[in-house]
Design a protein around this motif. Structure first.
Motif, mmCIF file in Angstrom:
data_model
loop_
_atom_site.group_PDB
_atom_site.id
_atom_site.type_symbol
_atom_site.label_atom_id
_atom_site.label_comp_id
_atom_site.label_asym_id
_atom_site.label_seq_id
_atom_site.Cartn_x
_atom_site.Cartn_y
_atom_site.Cartn_z
ATOM 1 N N ALA A 267 0.801 -1.227 0.000
ATOM 2 C CA ALA A 267 0.000 0.000 0.000
ATOM 3 C C ALA A 267 0.831 1.273 0.000
ATOM 4 C CB ALA A 267 -0.932 -0.004 1.207
ATOM 5 N N GLU A 268 0.424 2.228 -0.861
ATOM 6 C CA GLU A 268 0.984 3.577 -0.872
ATOM 7 C C GLU A 268 0.103 4.501 -0.033
ATOM 8 O OE1 GLU A 268 1.267 4.954 -4.859
ATOM 9 O OE2 GLU A 268 3.029 3.730 -5.353
ATOM 10 N N SER A 269 0.720 5.547 0.479
ATOM 11 C CA SER A 269 -0.031 6.537 1.249
ATOM 12 C C SER A 269 -0.975 7.312 0.340
ATOM 13 C CB SER A 269 0.936 7.499 1.938
ATOM 14 O OG SER A 269 0.235 8.490 2.645
ATOM 15 N N THR A 270 -2.195 7.516 0.807
ATOM 16 C CA THR A 270 -3.196 8.236 0.017
ATOM 17 C C THR A 270 -4.285 8.782 0.933
ATOM 18 O OG1 THR A 270 -4.788 8.037 -1.804
ATOM 19 C CG2 THR A 270 -4.560 6.135 -0.378
ATOM 20 N N GLU A 271 -5.009 9.756 0.447
ATOM 21 C CA GLU A 271 -6.180 10.272 1.166
ATOM 22 C C GLU A 271 -7.475 9.888 0.450
ATOM 23 O OE1 GLU A 271 -6.023 11.750 4.140
ATOM 24 O OE2 GLU A 271 -3.846 11.437 4.057
ATOM 25 N N SER B 196 -1.583 -1.118 -8.464
ATOM 26 C CA SER B 196 -1.954 -1.903 -7.285
ATOM 27 C C SER B 196 -1.563 -1.219 -5.975
ATOM 28 C CB SER B 196 -1.327 -3.300 -7.365
ATOM 29 O OG SER B 196 -1.899 -4.039 -8.410
ATOM 30 N N PRO B 197 -0.372 -0.607 -5.871
ATOM 31 C CA PRO B 197 -0.060 0.102 -4.626
ATOM 32 C C PRO B 197 -1.052 1.222 -4.304
ATOM 33 C CG PRO B 197 1.949 -0.304 -5.851
ATOM 34 C CD PRO B 197 0.819 -0.683 -6.751
ATOM 35 N N GLN B 198 -1.515 1.959 -5.337
ATOM 36 C CA GLN B 198 -2.496 3.004 -5.090
ATOM 37 C C GLN B 198 -3.825 2.419 -4.623
ATOM 38 O OE1 GLN B 198 -1.907 5.110 -9.048
ATOM 39 N NE2 GLN B 198 -2.241 6.879 -7.732
ATOM 40 N N ILE B 199 -4.260 1.352 -5.271
ATOM 41 C CA ILE B 199 -5.526 0.727 -4.873
ATOM 42 C C ILE B 199 -5.428 0.173 -3.453
ATOM 43 C CG2 ILE B 199 -7.170 -1.112 -5.408
ATOM 44 C CD1 ILE B 199 -6.356 -0.865 -8.342
ATOM 45 N N GLY C 201 -3.542 1.256 -1.042
ATOM 46 C CA GLY C 201 -3.596 2.403 -0.132
ATOM 47 C C GLY C 201 -5.005 2.925 0.034
ATOM 48 N N ARG C 202 -5.763 3.027 -1.073
ATOM 49 C CA ARG C 202 -7.142 3.504 -1.006
ATOM 50 C C ARG C 202 -8.024 2.538 -0.205
ATOM 51 N NH1 ARG C 202 -7.845 5.485 -7.394
ATOM 52 N NH2 ARG C 202 -6.291 7.182 -7.248
ATOM 53 N N PHE C 203 -7.780 1.256 -0.378
ATOM 54 C CA PHE C 203 -8.551 0.264 0.379
ATOM 55 C C PHE C 203 -8.314 0.425 1.879
ATOM 56 C CE2 PHE C 203 -8.518 -3.982 2.412
ATOM 57 C CZ PHE C 203 -9.886 -4.231 2.369
ATOM 58 N N HIS C 204 -7.063 0.541 2.280
ATOM 59 C CA HIS C 204 -6.763 0.733 3.712
ATOM 60 C C HIS C 204 -7.425 2.002 4.238
ATOM 61 C CE1 HIS C 204 -3.639 -2.378 3.273
ATOM 62 N NE2 HIS C 204 -3.589 -2.401 4.594
ATOM 63 N N LEU D 109 -0.415 -0.158 9.359
ATOM 64 C CA LEU D 109 -0.961 0.941 8.570
ATOM 65 C C LEU D 109 -2.402 1.208 8.963
ATOM 66 C CD1 LEU D 109 -0.842 2.983 6.230
ATOM 67 C CD2 LEU D 109 -1.407 1.095 4.667
ATOM 68 N N LEU D 110 -3.212 0.168 9.005
ATOM 69 C CA LEU D 110 -4.615 0.333 9.372
ATOM 70 C C LEU D 110 -4.748 0.855 10.794
ATOM 71 C CD1 LEU D 110 -7.650 -0.083 8.773
ATOM 72 C CD2 LEU D 110 -7.404 -2.400 9.694
ATOM 73 N N LEU D 111 -3.988 0.274 11.713
ATOM 74 C CA LEU D 111 -4.115 0.657 13.125
ATOM 75 C C LEU D 111 -3.753 2.125 13.343
ATOM 76 C CD1 LEU D 111 -4.611 -0.119 16.082
ATOM 77 C CD2 LEU D 111 -2.211 -0.821 16.218
ATOM 78 N N THR D 112 -2.622 2.562 12.794
ATOM 79 C CA THR D 112 -2.210 3.942 13.034
ATOM 80 C C THR D 112 -3.159 4.930 12.349
ATOM 81 O OG1 THR D 112 -0.633 3.753 11.190
ATOM 82 C CG2 THR D 112 0.210 3.378 13.407
ATOM 83 N N GLN D 113 -3.630 4.575 11.142
ATOM 84 C CA GLN D 113 -4.602 5.450 10.479
ATOM 85 C C GLN D 113 -5.899 5.546 11.277
ATOM 86 O OE1 GLN D 113 -3.500 4.958 5.674
ATOM 87 N NE2 GLN D 113 -5.365 4.058 6.511
ATOM 88 N N LEU D 114 -6.376 4.416 11.762
ATOM 89 C CA LEU D 114 -7.647 4.417 12.486
ATOM 90 C C LEU D 114 -7.520 5.143 13.821
ATOM 91 C CD1 LEU D 114 -10.596 3.599 12.634
ATOM 92 C CD2 LEU D 114 -9.874 1.350 13.507
#
Length: 769
Positions: free
Chosen positions: A646-650, A681-684, A686-689, A723-728
């Protein structure tokens, strides 16, 4: 004047200290402190801890009490100090009295800990009598839990009973001023255990120095079984691609990462990027395996951690490790060794010598072993730093059996038997929860035997005879069957995801109810379905399920976990109907339609296709859609690699929260559209996360609107996804929630027994009010 006289007048106090205060140098510390402050009296061990009587000036006794807590030995842990005044006795001098055994045992056993700086200095001092002695230790370091057979903690009740002390060691052992005073594993080359080098057939290798011989063999590409504190490791040169590949092949471990042991922080820094918190954790006396970001130019063999960007590093914790790495470096090698658990696939770590030879002779080219028996196997702990503090993947050596407190005293002693995967058990007495070392997946007789033997050992060590047992609701788990077969007055079934949330509530001592987000791969629900994406309102005694990921079938049950392409097809069918096979995306072009037709009929007929709300299975599905992998070797492999991708994205995909259902069909359709547009795929990924983050956050907002609660507890194996934990966590804090996660136990099923125990204690407390 009278006030001044009162401050300097003599008094006598009795102090009772509880916690880890035996076998850790606590009495000699007390002895030295009393002499330093000019106090008389005595100190003694007993079954409930340590009792101290001190007599002297009032100010000196007050200072003594303060320094008792502030300067306690590094391996001690003081849980409480109580004091009561006594009549003056006029006693002169301070002494250490013989131990007193009481009826009830309340003392704690220290975990095994890394070699202390003083012993390390002696280990490499050519003038010291313990120069290069691989079993050097003192009251501040060395084996504890793994050698203890029974309590009280005396040498006769450890595996060191086979090694009578020589005169010099005994003089140290009986001298209160010596740091080896009552160090039960105390030994030297004259009287203590010895190392030996064996070949794969178990024959002695004639050599002047077994450790140096082992280093030479490792440098030549050999795989060795090395006996440590809690069991055997399988070791090879971490820079030798061929040796690492051969180890994978022999151990039948195709994908799971190997842990590395490196000699020092400088070597670690050449392999990984570390911040100050990670450095402190790596160097701590508990010496866990610490997951770190691998450098792009890392020179370690790529087969060590295939498909992921982290390495699990640990520093040496036993003197034997220090000597081996020292000699490995001395012959011109980078002091970095693979150190993975010495076991066959899915079996517990080997720890008895005969067991080690039986299991490992086909895997290892030789054995570096020793004749000090291990009484209790104990695997390495696995940790990392997340959001500025520790997160456990596995809590074991260096931490177990140190108890974690509950927020209140349990009315009765409790046994909690934990989960099927990543099993630990937990025994509760009063406020103390004794969580076992890592047992493993209860998939074979060897692991189940380790589970039952471990329970018996903990019951004996901590004098706990449980009157209540807590267990998972899944009727087919061997530990559930074990619990239900016990003759016990209270049997308490605890829903899997409630136990996850309860583990957070209990370790943080949270008051009242919280919003719980429990996310993992598999957990038996109260409706008989497989849960794993749950929003609930919970306290320790109960929970209400507010929302969950929309149910989808799990075709083939366990096979859908190992073949995530099945979940990708299920989610596509849910989003598009049976026509999904006509979609122009890589997945459908490669899909075996005959296999899918069979599975589709199974789903229609409800044959071996249980309904699941698992967020873990959704991650598997998306990983497959993005081409990460269609089959996995271990549960969570596809999700781990999706996180790495995953890439970083908003950017957030559209989603729907329909009453109690979290519907990801719009997300799947958006992912398909991105695939068709050629989005990477990295963008997708990131968007999924980011979308999962936002959906869970919005579900918490809706839960707050209905409940008025603003505390959120996050737990479950999905939250091993950093990634999910820190974002959430960040998103929830933006939305004015107070967020809590597991810090003392793993969020995966390794922490489940603690949550079960907390729920059982709370329910017992309610029944007895």
């Amino acid at each position: 004047m009278s006030e001044q006289h009162s401050n300097t007048s003599n008094e006598r106090q009795r102090l009772n200290v509880s916690g880890i205060v035996q076998g850790v140098g606590f009495r000699p510390f007390v002895y030295g402190l009393a002499l330093r402050l000019g106090l008389s009296g005595f100190v003694l061990n007993h079954s409930a801890g340590v009792t101290i009587e001190v007599e002297g000036e009032k100010q000196s006794i007050a200072l003594f009490q303060r320094l008792l807590a502030e300067e306690a030995p590094p391996l001690s842990r003081i849980d409480s100090i109580t004091s009561e005044p006594l009549e003056l006795s006029g006693e002169k001098g301070f002494s250490i009295h013989e131990s007193v055994q009481g009826a009830e045992r309340l003392t704690l056993i220290s975990p095994d800990t890394a070699t202390c700086p003083d012993c390390l200095k002696e280990l490499f001092d050519i003038t010291d009598r313990r120069y290069r002695y691989p079993f050097i230790n003192c009251t501040n370091c060395g084996p504890r839990f793994t050698i203890v057979e029974d309590v009280p903690y005396d040498r006769a009740k450890t595996t060191m009973k086979h090694f009578p002390m020589c005169k010099e060691c005994y003089a140290e052992y009986t001298n209160p001023a010596n740091r080896r005073f009552h160090a039960q594993p105390n030994a030297c080359p004259v009287c203590g255990p010895q190392v030996q080098m064996l070949d794969a057939a178990g024959q002695i290798v004639e050599t002047a120095d077994s450790i140096h011989e082992a280093a030479l063999q490792l440098a030549s590409g050999a795989i060795l079984a090395i006996k440590g504190l809690g069991g055997y490791h399988l070791a090879c040169d971490a820079y030798n691609f061929e040796a690492v590949s051969r180890l994978r092949e022999r151990k039948r471990r195709e994908a799971k990462p190997f842990a590395l042991m490196v000699s020092d922080f400088e070597t670690a820094a050449k392999l990984c990027v570390l911040d100050k918190d990670e450095e402190a954790l790596l160097k701590s006396y508990r010496r866990p395996v610490t997951l770190l970001q691998q450098r792009e130019d890392s020179p370690a063999a790529p087969g060590i951690a295939p498909g992921i960007q982290t390495l699990g590093l640990m520093l040496p914790y036993a003197p034997l490790h220090y000597l081996l790495l020292h000699d490995f470096a001395a012959i011109g090698r980078v002091p970095a060794l693979v150190m993975t658990s010495g076991n066959l696939s899915d079996e517990p770590i080997a720890y008895r010598d005969e067991e080690g030879f039986r299991q490992l002779s086909s895997l290892a080219d030789g054995f570096l072993t020793h004749n000090r028996p291990i009484h209790m196997r104990c695997d390495d702990p696995v940790t990392r730093i997340v959001a500025g503090d520790i997160q456990f993947f596995r809590r074991s050596r260096g931490y177990a059996p140190e108890p974690i407190n509950l927020p209140f005293e349990s009315p009765l002693p409790v046994l909690a038997v934990g989960a099927f995967l990543k099993n630990t058990f937990c025994l509760v007495k009063g406020k103390q929860a004794f969580i076992s070392h890592h047992i493993g997946d209860l998939e074979n007789l060897e692991t189940i035997t380790s589970f039952t033997e471990g329970i018996d050992h903990f019951k004996r060590l901590f004098d706990i005879e449980p009157q209540a047992v807590a267990y998972d609701l899944h009727p087919d788990f061997p530990n559930t069957r074990y619990a239900l077969a016990l003759e016990m007055p209270h049997k308490i079934g605890v829903q899997h995801h409630h136990a996850h949330i309860a583990s957070v509530i209990a370790e943080h001592g949270l008051e009242g109810k919280v919003i719980g987000v429990a996310a993992d791969g598999t957990g038996y629900g109260t409706d008989g379905k497989i849960w794993g994406g749950e929003i609930m309102v919970a306290n320790l005694s109960g929970f209400e399920r507010l929302a969950h990921l929309d149910y989808v079938p799990l075709p083939g049950g366990e096979q859908a976990v190992l073949q995530p392409w099945r979940m990708a097809a299920v989610y596509l069918q849910k989003a598009y109907g049976h026509e999904f096979t006509a979609l122009e995306i890589p997945f459908t072009r490669q899909l075996d339609l005959k296999k899918w037709e069979i599975l589709s009929k199974m789903i229609e007929r409800s044959l071996n296709s249980p309904q699941t709300s698992s967020l873990g299975r959704l991650f598997d599905a998306v990983a497959t859609l993005l081409g990460v992998r269609t089959e996995v070797i271990y549960e969570g492999q596809a999700a781990i690699e999706l996180e790495m991708l995953a890439e970083s994205t908003e950017t957030i995909y559209p989603f729907e929260i329909l009453a109690e259902r979290l519907d990801f069909s719009p997300v799947i359709r958006a992912i398909v559209e991105d695939l068709q547009k050629g989005v990477s795929s990295p963008q997708i990924a990131g968007r999924f996360h980011r979308t999962v983050t936002e959906m869970l956050a919005q579900a918490c907002v809706e839960a707050r609107n209905s409940s008025g609660l603003a505390q959120v507890a996050l737990s479950g194996g999905v939250f091993m996804n950093r990634l999910l934990l820190t974002q959430l966590m960040a998103r929830l804090e933006e939305l004015d929630f107070k967020v809590y996660i597991n810090r003392k136990v793993p969020p995966n099923d390794g922490g489940l027994s603690y949550g079960q125990a907390a729920v059982a204690a709370a329910r017992l407390k309610e029944r007895m009010i």
